[in-house]
Design an enzyme around this catalytic site. Structure first.
Site, PDB file in Angstrom:
ATOM      1  N   GLU A 178       0.830  -1.204   0.000  1.00  0.00           N
ATOM      2  CA  GLU A 178       0.000   0.000   0.000  1.00  0.00           C
ATOM      3  C   GLU A 178       0.866   1.256   0.000  1.00  0.00           C
ATOM      4  O   GLU A 178       1.811   1.345   0.787  1.00  0.00           O
ATOM      5  CB  GLU A 178      -0.921   0.010   1.224  1.00  0.00           C
ATOM      6  CG  GLU A 178      -1.973   1.091   1.166  1.00  0.00           C
ATOM      7  CD  GLU A 178      -2.914   1.080   2.359  1.00  0.00           C
ATOM      8  OE1 GLU A 178      -4.084   1.442   2.202  1.00  0.00           O
ATOM      9  OE2 GLU A 178      -2.466   0.698   3.456  1.00  0.00           O
ATOM     10  N   ALA A 314       1.390  -1.335  11.067  1.00  0.00           N
ATOM     11  CA  ALA A 314       0.824  -2.616  10.657  1.00  0.00           C
ATOM     12  C   ALA A 314       0.197  -2.422   9.281  1.00  0.00           C
ATOM     13  O   ALA A 314      -0.013  -1.301   8.829  1.00  0.00           O
ATOM     14  CB  ALA A 314      -0.218  -3.111  11.668  1.00  0.00           C
ATOM     15  N   MET A 315      -0.103  -3.539   8.599  1.00  0.00           N
ATOM     16  CA  MET A 315      -0.733  -3.477   7.285  1.00  0.00           C
ATOM     17  C   MET A 315      -1.785  -4.567   7.189  1.00  0.00           C
ATOM     18  O   MET A 315      -1.524  -5.727   7.480  1.00  0.00           O
ATOM     19  CB  MET A 315       0.315  -3.632   6.172  1.00  0.00           C
ATOM     20  CG  MET A 315      -0.263  -3.651   4.781  1.00  0.00           C
ATOM     21  SD  MET A 315      -1.182  -2.134   4.406  1.00  0.00           S
ATOM     22  CE  MET A 315      -2.321  -2.726   3.171  1.00  0.00           C
ATOM     23  N   GLU A 316      -2.977  -4.161   6.729  1.00  0.00           N
ATOM     24  CA  GLU A 316      -4.182  -4.984   6.820  1.00  0.00           C
ATOM     25  C   GLU A 316      -4.361  -6.001   5.709  1.00  0.00           C
ATOM     26  O   GLU A 316      -5.479  -6.390   5.386  1.00  0.00           O
ATOM     27  CB  GLU A 316      -5.413  -4.070   6.832  1.00  0.00           C
ATOM     28  CG  GLU A 316      -5.683  -3.311   5.528  1.00  0.00           C
ATOM     29  CD  GLU A 316      -5.074  -1.934   5.481  1.00  0.00           C
ATOM     30  OE1 GLU A 316      -5.519  -1.115   4.659  1.00  0.00           O
ATOM     31  OE2 GLU A 316      -4.151  -1.661   6.274  1.00  0.00           O
ATOM     32  N   ASN A 317      -3.280  -6.479   5.101  1.00  0.00           N
ATOM     33  CA  ASN A 317      -3.404  -7.459   4.022  1.00  0.00           C
ATOM     34  C   ASN A 317      -4.448  -8.519   4.360  1.00  0.00           C
ATOM     35  O   ASN A 317      -4.476  -9.048   5.467  1.00  0.00           O
ATOM     36  CB  ASN A 317      -2.061  -8.152   3.783  1.00  0.00           C
ATOM     37  CG  ASN A 317      -0.901  -7.193   3.746  1.00  0.00           C
ATOM     38  OD1 ASN A 317      -0.840  -6.305   2.917  1.00  0.00           O
ATOM     39  ND2 ASN A 317       0.026  -7.361   4.683  1.00  0.00           N
ATOM     40  N   HIS A 348      -7.709  -2.334  14.896  1.00  0.00           N
ATOM     41  CA  HIS A 348      -7.703  -1.504  13.686  1.00  0.00           C
ATOM     42  C   HIS A 348      -7.521  -2.371  12.439  1.00  0.00           C
ATOM     43  O   HIS A 348      -8.289  -2.256  11.469  1.00  0.00           O
ATOM     44  CB  HIS A 348      -6.576  -0.481  13.781  1.00  0.00           C
ATOM     45  CG  HIS A 348      -6.524   0.477  12.636  1.00  0.00           C
ATOM     46  ND1 HIS A 348      -7.129   1.711  12.671  1.00  0.00           N
ATOM     47  CD2 HIS A 348      -5.953   0.389  11.397  1.00  0.00           C
ATOM     48  CE1 HIS A 348      -6.932   2.339  11.518  1.00  0.00           C
ATOM     49  NE2 HIS A 348      -6.209   1.546  10.723  1.00  0.00           N
ATOM     50  N   GLU A 349      -6.529  -3.245  12.467  1.00  0.00           N
ATOM     51  CA  GLU A 349      -6.242  -4.055  11.274  1.00  0.00           C
ATOM     52  C   GLU A 349      -7.346  -5.082  11.005  1.00  0.00           C
ATOM     53  O   GLU A 349      -7.656  -5.374   9.843  1.00  0.00           O
ATOM     54  CB  GLU A 349      -4.895  -4.762  11.439  1.00  0.00           C
ATOM     55  CG  GLU A 349      -3.727  -3.833  11.697  1.00  0.00           C
ATOM     56  CD  GLU A 349      -3.645  -2.668  10.728  1.00  0.00           C
ATOM     57  OE1 GLU A 349      -3.898  -2.869   9.524  1.00  0.00           O
ATOM     58  OE2 GLU A 349      -3.341  -1.548  11.178  1.00  0.00           O
ATOM     59  N   HIS A 352     -10.228  -3.452   9.341  1.00  0.00           N
ATOM     60  CA  HIS A 352      -9.922  -3.250   7.918  1.00  0.00           C
ATOM     61  C   HIS A 352     -10.383  -4.428   7.054  1.00  0.00           C
ATOM     62  O   HIS A 352     -10.578  -4.259   5.845  1.00  0.00           O
ATOM     63  CB  HIS A 352      -8.419  -3.078   7.724  1.00  0.00           C
ATOM     64  CG  HIS A 352      -7.977  -1.657   7.644  1.00  0.00           C
ATOM     65  ND1 HIS A 352      -8.563  -0.732   6.810  1.00  0.00           N
ATOM     66  CD2 HIS A 352      -6.960  -0.999   8.282  1.00  0.00           C
ATOM     67  CE1 HIS A 352      -7.938   0.425   6.938  1.00  0.00           C
ATOM     68  NE2 HIS A 352      -6.973   0.302   7.832  1.00  0.00           N
ATOM     69  N   GLU A 371      -9.653   4.293   6.295  1.00  0.00           N
ATOM     70  CA  GLU A 371      -8.939   4.562   7.540  1.00  0.00           C
ATOM     71  C   GLU A 371      -9.790   5.251   8.602  1.00  0.00           C
ATOM     72  O   GLU A 371      -9.642   4.971   9.792  1.00  0.00           O
ATOM     73  CB  GLU A 371      -7.689   5.394   7.252  1.00  0.00           C
ATOM     74  CG  GLU A 371      -6.703   4.735   6.296  1.00  0.00           C
ATOM     75  CD  GLU A 371      -6.127   3.433   6.834  1.00  0.00           C
ATOM     76  OE1 GLU A 371      -6.360   3.107   8.017  1.00  0.00           O
ATOM     77  OE2 GLU A 371      -5.446   2.741   6.065  1.00  0.00           O
TER      78      GLU A 371
END
EC number: 3.4.11.-
Length: 768
Positions: A178, A314-317, A348-349, A352, A371
């Protein structure tokens, strides 16, 4: 500099000679490379940063062979597409990849088309040009063979490392796509609206494991000491949500009530008990959101991995969330703040997975839909995981967002984005977006709001949306048929936020609005007018609050209140994204009530009263005496939110740009903090055997917060005192200083007056 020359430069600069040898063995022809990088002298068939909509991807089948010894990867991608408009060229994305072979085949005839390649480097666009046009509704298969480098820049498919317990360096390869870095890992249609299904095969050494968005189907030998892992096909998703990793991690799993297998992956196998907290949070929060949103999580797995050197929190993959280590790993003696942050990030993730993954913004202009909604929902998720954390009450996004808008020339929520980059992931997108969502919930009511949210998710599953889609779904759920698109227009298109002034005149309450720009100097010639959902509370003579709401569309309005009442509290329950000022009598009524019983106001109400009042004195909108009186109740305040809110406003006070009376204010805060600490300690001691671990941890964190405010207040007070003394002496060697001494009742002499006495004198001097 073309792609191949750039690659050679990177290899030589990084002393990665094995990569050069590998590329030499890949038989990368000079013809294909020169074709790939043919410049604009020939003319491009497409001159827009956005991709044309003539070709739509349906399915990707990706084969990837990362080499963690030589720090590179090779791969092949097959993309099944449908032709929406007759065309003789196809445009997709590729960045920092060396392409050695490209074929295009029609389906189902299996006819192969001759393809000429062209690269537009400034937009990362790869052109596939055919001699003959492909007709509308035809299906094709694009096959591209490529090579790339596992860089250390943390974007795309990249390399990271850690040191194990034996002090041996271990390497991992993982992804961060992202907003537009999937194109660094494989050629693709790298725009969020061009969703497709993804299949994945990864070659790895036997000592490693590989992970993908979906569960692994099978593993088979693939040459000496290598395995080939094949994964289930994914649900329909955007390219920026694709994720994969190769590492030497162990996992710990739990099955959620809804049947989803949740696993946390972490490197030190001897410390796997440290992931129990984040694993439990993930299981509880996923089940809660599945029920709350009335849309089931669609995948059989949810993996959460602690990635070394992750550039973001973090990243919501989808199905493979990556985290910085500290959010998944929780040693047994971790304090409240660490657990609180971990739970928020996990919530949060996971939120998502619905807002962003199931329903995705059509383009990066509307990133706030991902977001902002998610940031709001994370508080509900943490509250569901552990209600003792009281996260429904401790919404601090508004405080932080307003603070930033007060000091910076921030952007609007609805800002066009031509080429997305990391700068769009700012506090406006997250905190202001979440605050706006929270205000809309206050306007509609919780039931109507959640009905609208659930309809929004169900109506747009696996699709893409713009802001109007959210407003329409919420409007349809409104009991009063509120046109939210019209209500939210100014909130979306204007910077900053409004100041609401409340002036009571017996049974009439006059309300008005104006922009609260403060440090933001780019004031438009015509001041914006918001449609403000003003919730206000009326406190009657019996000590009961009644909630009311009015939609202020004009500059002024009058509210008539029948019967006897003690006071009116604006922004009741702290749902609104605006500040409130009052007439002197109303401020006094509020202050008196705080001294009698401060808990009649919610923690959020006390927080916004403090934050607004302290902010107002910075900009000469409120008399210091009013704020001093308001702060008196804080010696009884033992709630987290009011203290953090006051601290946020006080942090902006500095000796160089404030008036002398602030020194007295800070000393007053320090005194109140000291008394609050004593009260808190007595309460903890009295309830020592009754408190549960989470409550004790939170009280301990609050004690640290108050103590730090005490130190901060005294430090700043002393700095201000020195500034005041210096300015008075420089400005007037007689009058001002003599007046202070007269107030103290002492004569000038070698012994300076006591600090407390001087504080009192300064306050009187300023007030007079």
């Amino acid at each position: 500099m073309n792609t191949f020359i750039s690659l050679m430069f990177m290899c030589c600069h990084c002393e990665l000679k094995p990569i050069l040898a590998f590329l030499a063995n890949r038989n990368v022809s000079s013809e294909s490379l020169s074709s790939l990088n043919r410049e604009a002298s020939e003319g491009f068939l497409w001159n827009n940063t956005r991709l044309p909509q003539s070709v739509i991807p349906l399915e990707y089948d990706i084969f990837l062979h990362p080499n963690l010894t030589e720090f590179m990867f090779s791969g092949k991608v097959e993309i099944k597409c449908v032709i929406r408009e007759t065309t003789n060229f196809i445009v997709l994305h590729s960045k920092d990849l060396v392409i050695s072979q490209t074929t295009l085949t029609t389906i189902p005839s299996n006819e192969q088309k001759e393809v000429r390649l062209q690269m537009k480097n400034d937009t990362d666009q790869l052109f596939l040009i055919m001699e003959d046009a492909i007709p509308k509704d035809a299906e094709i298969l694009i096959t591209i063979v490529f090579d790339g480098i596992l860089t250390r820049n943390g974007d795309g498919f990249y390399l990271s490392n850690y040191v194990d317990s034996n002090f041996i360096v271990r390497y991992t390869a993982s992804t961060l796509f992202e907003p537009i870095d999937a194109r660094r890992a494989f050629p693709c249609f790298d725009e969020p609206a061009l969703k497709a299904n993804f299949s994945m095969s990864i070659v790895r050494e036997k000592k490693f494991i590989s992970l993908f968005n979906m569960p692994r189907v099978h593993s088979i030998p693939f040459g000496e000491n290598l395995m080939l892992d094949t994964f289930q096909q994914s649900v329909k998703m955007s390219t920026y949500l694709v994720a994969f990793a190769v590492c030497e991690f162990e996992g710990k799993s739990k099955l959620s009530k809804s049947g989803v297998n949740i696993t946390v992956y972490y490197a030190p196998t001897s410390q796997m008990e440290t992931v129990d907290f984040s694993l439990d949070a993930g299981v509880t929060i996923l089940d809660y959101f599945s029920t709350l949103f009335e849309v089931s999580y669609p995948q059989p797995n949810l993996d959460m991995i602690a990635v070394p050197d992750l550039k973001v929190e973090a990243m919501e993959n989808w199905g493979l969330i990556t985290y910085k280590r500290q959010y998944l790993v929780m040693p047994i003696n971790s304090g409240f703040q660490k657990k609180h942050l971990s739970a928020l990030v996990v919530a949060h993730e996971i939120a998502h997975q619905w807002f962003g993954n199931i329903v995705t913004m059509a383009w990066w202009d509307d990133l706030w839909l991902n977001e902002g909604l998610t940031t709001f929902m994370q508080y509900l998720g943490v509250h569901a995981f552990n209600h003792k954390l009281h996260m429904k009450e401790y919404f601090i996004e508004k405080i932080e967002s307003m603070r930033e808008e007060d000091s910076k020339n921030t952007r609007v929520l609805d800002q066009p984005v031509s080429v997305p980059d990391k700068r769009i992931f700012d506090r406006v997108t997250y905190s202001k977006g979440a605050s706006i969502v929270r205000m809309v919930r206050g306007l509609l009511g919780e039931n109507a709001f959640m009905t609208g949210i659930n309809n929004y998710l169900n109506q747009n599953k696996y699709s893409n949306v713009v802001s109007d889609d959210l407003w329409q779904a919420l409007s349809n759920s409104s009991e009063d048929a509120i046109d939210l698109k019209a209500v939210m227009k100014t909130w979306m298109e204007e910077r900053a936020y409004p100041l609401v002034t409340i002036h009571r005149n017996h049974s009439e309450v006059h309300i008005s609005q104006e922009p609260f720009f403060l440090m933001n100097t780019t004031v438009s010639r015509t001041a914006p007018r918001w449609s403000i959902p003003i919730q206000y509370g009326i406190l009657d003579q019996h000590g009961n609050f009644s909630r009311n709401i009015v939609l202020l569309r004009e500059e002024t309005a009058i509210i008539n209140i029948s019967g006897h009442f003690k006071l009116v509290k604006g922004n009741y329950r702290d749902d609104g994204y605006y500040r409130v000022n009052y007439d002197p009598e109303s401020w006094k009524a509020i202050t008196d009530q705080l001294m009698i019983n401060h808990e009649i106001f919610s923690p959020g109400d006390r927080a916004n009263l403090l934050n607004d009042a302290i902010t107002f004195i910075r900009f000469q909108l409120l008399n210091m005496a009013v704020v001093m009186n308001l702060l008196n109740y804080m010696e009884k305040e033992t709630n987290f939110l009011p203290w953090i809110s006051a601290q946020s406003a006080l942090l902006d006070l500095t000796p160089g740009d404030i008036k002398p009376e602030v020194k007295v204010l800070m000393q007053n805060v320090a005194r109140k903090a000291t008394k609050a600490l004593e009260l808190l300690r007595n309460r903890l001691q009295a309830e020592e055997n009754k408190k549960e671990e989470e409550e004790e941890a939170m009280q301990s964190f609050l004690e640290k917060l108050i103590r730090s405010m005490n130190i901060r207040s005294l430090t700043l007070a002393n700095k201000v005192l020195e500034t005041i003394k210096s300015k008075i002496k420089k400005r007037n060697t007689g009058g001002s200083l003599q007046r202070l001494y007269r107030l103290l009742g002492t004569a000038p002499g070698p012994t300076p007056p006591r600090t407390d006495d001087l504080s009192t004198a300064i306050l009187q001097y300023v007030m007079n």
